[in-house]
Design an enzyme around this catalytic site. Structure first.
Site, PDB file in Angstrom:
ATOM      1  N   SER A  14       1.110 -15.176  26.060  1.00 17.73           N
ATOM      2  CA  SER A  14      -0.080 -15.891  26.953  1.00 17.73           C
ATOM      3  C   SER A  14       0.823 -17.263  26.374  1.00 17.73           C
ATOM      4  CB  SER A  14      -1.842 -16.170  26.914  1.00 17.73           C
ATOM      5  OG  SER A  14      -1.360 -17.234  26.835  1.00 17.73           O
ATOM      6  N   TYR A  51      -9.201 -15.055  22.527  1.00 11.60           N
ATOM      7  CA  TYR A  51      -7.949 -14.472  23.571  1.00 11.60           C
ATOM      8  C   TYR A  51      -7.076 -15.411  22.463  1.00 11.60           C
ATOM      9  CZ  TYR A  51      -5.248 -15.406  27.508  1.00 11.60           C
ATOM     10  OH  TYR A  51      -3.879 -15.074  28.644  1.00 11.60           O
TER      11      TYR A  51
HETATM   12  N1  LIG Z   1      -3.557 -17.529  34.670  1.00 15.39           N
HETATM   13  C1  LIG Z   1      -3.074 -18.079  33.184  1.00 15.39           C
HETATM   14  O1  LIG Z   1      -2.717 -18.901  33.068  1.00 15.39           O
HETATM   15  C2  LIG Z   1      -2.594 -17.625  32.302  1.00 15.39           C
HETATM   16  C3  LIG Z   1      -1.515 -17.825  31.560  1.00 15.39           C
HETATM   17  C4  LIG Z   1      -1.349 -16.610  30.164  1.00 15.39           C
HETATM   18  C5  LIG Z   1      -1.167 -15.723  30.295  1.00 15.39           C
HETATM   19  N2  LIG Z   1      -2.049 -14.811  31.321  1.00 15.39           N
HETATM   20  C6  LIG Z   1      -2.161 -13.403  31.250  1.00 15.39           C
HETATM   21  O2  LIG Z   1      -1.550 -12.629  32.753  1.00 15.39           O
HETATM   22  C7  LIG Z   1      -1.927 -11.582  32.978  1.00 15.39           C
HETATM   23  C8  LIG Z   1      -2.817 -11.455  34.438  1.00 15.39           C
HETATM   24  O3  LIG Z   1      -3.421 -12.566  34.652  1.00 15.39           O
HETATM   25  P1  LIG Z   1      -3.934 -13.185  35.504  1.00 15.39           P
HETATM   26  O4  LIG Z   1      -3.752 -14.904  35.387  1.00 15.39           O
HETATM   27  O5  LIG Z   1      -3.442 -13.172  37.126  1.00 15.39           O
HETATM   28  O6  LIG Z   1      -5.669 -12.810  35.619  1.00 15.39           O
HETATM   29  P2  LIG Z   1      -6.185 -12.359  37.153  1.00 15.39           P
HETATM   30  O7  LIG Z   1      -7.871 -12.784  36.682  1.00 15.39           O
HETATM   31  O8  LIG Z   1      -6.260 -13.626  38.241  1.00 15.39           O
HETATM   32  O9  LIG Z   1      -5.712 -10.952  37.734  1.00 15.39           O
HETATM   33  C9  LIG Z   1      -5.698 -10.148  36.226  1.00 15.39           C
HETATM   34  C10 LIG Z   1      -6.381  -8.422  36.202  1.00 15.39           C
HETATM   35  O10 LIG Z   1      -6.105  -7.482  35.501  1.00 15.39           O
HETATM   36  C11 LIG Z   1      -7.454  -7.312  35.660  1.00 15.39           C
HETATM   37  N3  LIG Z   1      -8.023  -5.993  34.856  1.00 15.39           N
HETATM   38  C12 LIG Z   1      -9.541  -6.712  34.319  1.00 15.39           C
HETATM   39  N4  LIG Z   1      -9.721  -6.106  33.066  1.00 15.39           N
HETATM   40  C13 LIG Z   1      -9.389  -4.932  33.828  1.00 15.39           C
HETATM   41  C14 LIG Z   1      -8.662  -3.630  33.332  1.00 15.39           C
HETATM   42  N5  LIG Z   1      -9.842  -3.152  31.394  1.00 15.39           N
HETATM   43  N6  LIG Z   1      -7.928  -2.707  33.425  1.00 15.39           N
HETATM   44  C15 LIG Z   1      -7.224  -2.792  34.563  1.00 15.39           C
HETATM   45  N7  LIG Z   1      -7.030  -3.785  34.919  1.00 15.39           N
HETATM   46  C16 LIG Z   1      -8.120  -5.527  34.389  1.00 15.39           C
HETATM   47  C17 LIG Z   1      -8.439  -8.116  36.548  1.00 15.39           C
HETATM   48  O11 LIG Z   1      -9.170  -7.126  38.254  1.00 15.39           O
HETATM   49  C18 LIG Z   1      -7.590  -8.695  38.113  1.00 15.39           C
HETATM   50  O12 LIG Z   1      -7.146  -8.440  39.088  1.00 15.39           O
HETATM   51  C19 LIG Z   1      -3.441 -11.294  31.884  1.00 15.39           C
HETATM   52  O13 LIG Z   1      -2.323 -10.538  31.085  1.00 15.39           O
HETATM   53  C20 LIG Z   1      -3.577 -13.079  31.361  1.00 15.39           C
HETATM   54  O14 LIG Z   1      -4.144 -12.337  30.148  1.00 15.39           O
HETATM   55  C21 LIG Z   1      -2.684 -15.697  32.381  1.00 15.39           C
END
Ligand SMILES: NC(=O)c1ccc[n+]([C@@H]2O[C@H](COP(=O)([O-])OP(=O)(O)OC[C@H]3O[C@@H](n4cnc5c(N)ncnc54)[C@H](O)[C@@H]3O)[C@@H](O)[C@H]2O)c1
Length: 275
Positions: A137, A150
């Protein structure tokens, strides 16, 4: 040569946000995809078929991640890419942080990534051009108040990824660490939110509304940038102007960047809250 249409790509957390957009993009480019998520309902958005295998998987379950890798090998005959994307969010000040919440986020965001790497590495090493794509991230590059857990999980993913990249230097496996800024997904709604940036108590609706105003990149844009970094085997992929700018700032002022970022973020979030 990394030719996407010839690849088998495994993606965790594929039921929502970045993982879902990346799954769809990989399928549109002709790759075979193994998509998994802990939430089986979220996977309903994907239609399993010749090109797509869909599985319910909790990345915390080390044995289940191992079985998933074997199932993919049995179904597609190989696996060239693991995208360790599954992740959750937590906003909690150190003064009130519950150890169960801290362990919950580390188990998913950090140990989930390690489980993915360990289960898939033997398969990846058989590929002529393989990738490990780990989602860190912007908060794996810089820290902010209320994000200690986080931040710790995403700094850990970054350190782990940068080290294994060096372990694998003379192999066919390239390691890509992804640092998104704000991407408009369900990350807040799927997380736990107790405290805001200014240390005040908050709730899910307020946090989600604020995040929706701040996050500027769409999941589809993020997926394209990840795909490009994955194909090129880039060690480090930044997503969004916020990530690019703040990465530069924290490298320029590593000990005092928060003196600039926190007041600016607080002014911005108060202005957004009034809108
Ligand atoms: N959205 C942002 O702004 C952002 C920024 C930086 C990093 N990220 C990272 O990107 C990645 C994707 O996040 P996103 O934004 O698409 O969020 P999101 O919540 O839309 O998708 C994340 C998915 O992970 C699944 N998940 C949660 N716990 C789980 C587990 N124990 N086993 C398997 N699946 C699980 C959820 O059900 C969900 O479908 C994450 O690692 C997040 O930390 C996101």
């Amino acid at each position: 040569m990394f030719e996407i249409s010839e690849k088998v790509i495994a993606i965790t957390g594929a039921g929502s946000g970045i993982g879902l957009a990346l799954t769809r993009l990989c399928l549109s480019k002709g790759a075979r995809v193994a998509a998994s998520d802990v939430n089986p309902e979220s996977l309903g958005a994907l239609n399993a078929g010749d090109q797509l295998m869909v599985s319910t998987l909790d990345v915390r379950d080390r044995a289940a991640v191992g079985r998933w890798a074997q199932d993919i090998a049995a179904r597609f005959g190989a696996c060239d890419v693991i995208v360790n994307n599954a992740g959750v969010s937590l906003s909690s000040r150190v003064q009130t942080m519950q150890r169960e919440d801290f362990e919950w986020i580390m188990d998913i965001n950090f140990w989930g990534v390690v489980n993915g790497v360990e289960a898939f590495l033997p398969l990846l090493e058989k590929s002529s051009a393989a990738r490990i794509v780990n989602l860190s991230s912007l908060f794996g590059l810089m820290a902010v108040p209320s994000q200690a857990a986080y931040n710790a999980s995403k700094f850990a993913v970054r350190g782990y990824s940068e080290a294994i990249r060096q372990d694998l230097r003379n192999s066919t496996v390239k390691v890509v660490t992804v640092h998104p800024g704000g991407v408009k997904t369900n990350i807040v709604r799927n997380g736990k939110h107790f405290d805001s940036l200014d240390g005040l108590e908050t709730d899910m609706d307020t946090s989600a509304a604020m995040f929706a105003k701040i996050a500027s990149t769409t999941p589809e844009q993020a997926a394209k940038i990840i795909m490009n970094g994955m194909c090129k085997g880039k060690p480090r992929v930044l997503i969004g102007r916020d990530a690019i700018f703040l990465d530069k700032l924290q490298r320029l002022l590593p000990a005092i960047y928060d003196r600039l970022t926190v007041p600016v973020s607080l002014r911005g979030s108060r202005r957004l809250a009034r809108q």
